[in-house]
Design a protein around this motif. Structure first.
Motif, short mmCIF file in Angstrom:
data_model
loop_
_atom_site.label_atom_id
_atom_site.label_comp_id
_atom_site.label_asym_id
_atom_site.label_seq_id
_atom_site.Cartn_x
_atom_site.Cartn_y
_atom_site.Cartn_z
N ALA A 1 0.82 -1.22 0.00
CA ALA A 1 0.00 0.00 0.00
C ALA A 1 0.86 1.27 0.00
O ALA A 1 0.50 2.26 -0.63
CB ALA A 1 -0.93 -0.02 1.21
N SER A 2 2.01 1.21 0.66
CA SER A 2 2.85 2.41 0.77
C SER A 2 3.43 2.83 -0.60
O SER A 2 3.85 3.98 -0.76
CB SER A 2 4.00 2.15 1.74
N LEU A 3 3.47 1.90 -1.55
CA LEU A 3 4.05 2.22 -2.86
C LEU A 3 2.98 2.41 -3.94
O LEU A 3 3.29 2.75 -5.08
CB LEU A 3 4.99 1.08 -3.31
N ARG A 4 1.72 2.18 -3.58
CA ARG A 4 0.66 2.11 -4.59
C ARG A 4 0.42 3.46 -5.29
O ARG A 4 0.28 3.50 -6.51
CB ARG A 4 -0.62 1.59 -3.94
N THR A 5 0.38 4.55 -4.52
CA THR A 5 0.13 5.86 -5.15
C THR A 5 1.26 6.21 -6.10
O THR A 5 1.03 6.69 -7.22
CB THR A 5 -0.05 6.96 -4.07
N GLY A 6 2.48 5.94 -5.67
CA GLY A 6 3.64 6.23 -6.52
C GLY A 6 3.60 5.41 -7.79
O GLY A 6 3.90 5.90 -8.88
N LEU A 7 3.21 4.15 -7.66
CA LEU A 7 3.13 3.28 -8.84
C LEU A 7 2.00 3.73 -9.77
O LEU A 7 2.16 3.76 -10.99
CB LEU A 7 2.91 1.83 -8.42
N ARG A 8 0.90 4.09 -9.15
CA ARG A 8 -0.25 4.56 -9.93
C ARG A 8 0.15 5.77 -10.80
O ARG A 8 -0.13 5.82 -11.99
CB ARG A 8 -1.35 4.98 -8.94
#
Ligand code: MN3
Length: 245
Positions: free
Chosen positions: A96-103
């Motif tokens: 979850a901590s990387l999801r926004t960045g990946l998005r």
């Protein structure tokens, strides 16, 4: 003193070796399949340069930081190898901590690579209309190619703020879909087996230098460089995708 210097040299050599390994694993900025001025006068060279060397390069750099973070953790290491497309199609697999960045940055990376691939200079396949199965599907669903263009343009104009407009094939509903997404989102993020056919970048960075605030003028010029040959090929591969499901 000599020992200390040797230690420093060793540390420097190790740091360089580690940096080289990390760099070697980095995904490079995908090259444009034509020259920066190839889409003139419809899409201008200055915009193409800043869009590719500025915006797309930044998404690529930030994506590489996320992939490096995934590689550092034994439990997520395997994800970094799965390919950016696969990660985009399966966002829930990413911490979850990387999801926004990946998005934002994984989306920005794949969306732009796709965008370059579905444009071509008018002297080399850009413009006109699709052929074969894609044209038939458009006629059957929208009534005509022109009616599809109108529907696509309307969705593009209605998207408030930054985003993308897409023509994709939904394997779930077995239909062509025209829709827009906000920011750097892709239909693949909400429908894992969506098959993009064409996409248009609606961020102001894609048109402001030439058209300022006139998004309609940008869309109208863009039809002259759509690579319908490539789009028709992508549509033709869909039966293959279907059989793999
Ligand atoms: Mn862009």
């Amino acid at each position: 003193m000599v020992k200390r210097l040797a230690e420093v040299a060793l540390c420097q050599a190790l740091a360089l070796a580690l940096a080289t390994v990390a760099t070697a694993q980095n995904i490079p900025l995908p090259p444009l399949p034509y020259d920066y001025n190839a889409l003139e006068p419809h899409v201008d060279e200055a915009t193409m340069r800043v869009h590719h060397l500025g915006h797309h390069a930044t998404y690529t750099e930030k994506l590489n930081v996320i992939l490096a973070t995934l590689r550092e953790d034994p439990t997520t290491k395997v994800l970094a190898k799965s390919g950016v497309d696969a990660l985009i199609r399966n966002m829930d697999s990413v911490p979850a901590s990387l999801r926004t960045g990946l998005r934002n940055n994984g989306g920005g990376f794949v969306n732009h690579e796709f965008f370059w691939s579905i444009m071509a200079p008018p002297s080399n396949g850009g413009g006109g209309q699709p052929t074969g199965g894609l044209l038939e599907a458009m006629q059957s669903q929208f009534g005509s190619f022109e009616a599809f263009q109108q529907a696509f343009t309307k969705v593009a104009l209605d998207r408030f703020g930054s985003g993308w407009v897409w023509l994709y094939y939904s394997l779930k509903s077995q239909m062509l879909v025209v829709d827009s997404t906000p920011n750097q989102d892709s239909p693949m993020m909400t429908e894992a087996d969506a098959a993009p056919i064409v996409a248009l970048d609606l961020w102001e960075h894609a048109y402001y230098l030439k058209h300022q605030n006139k998004r309609a003028a940008y869309i109208s010029a863009w039809w002259n460089v759509v690579n319908w040959g490539r789009a028709s090929e992508l549509f033709a591969t869909i039966p293959v995708l279907k059989s793999e499901l």
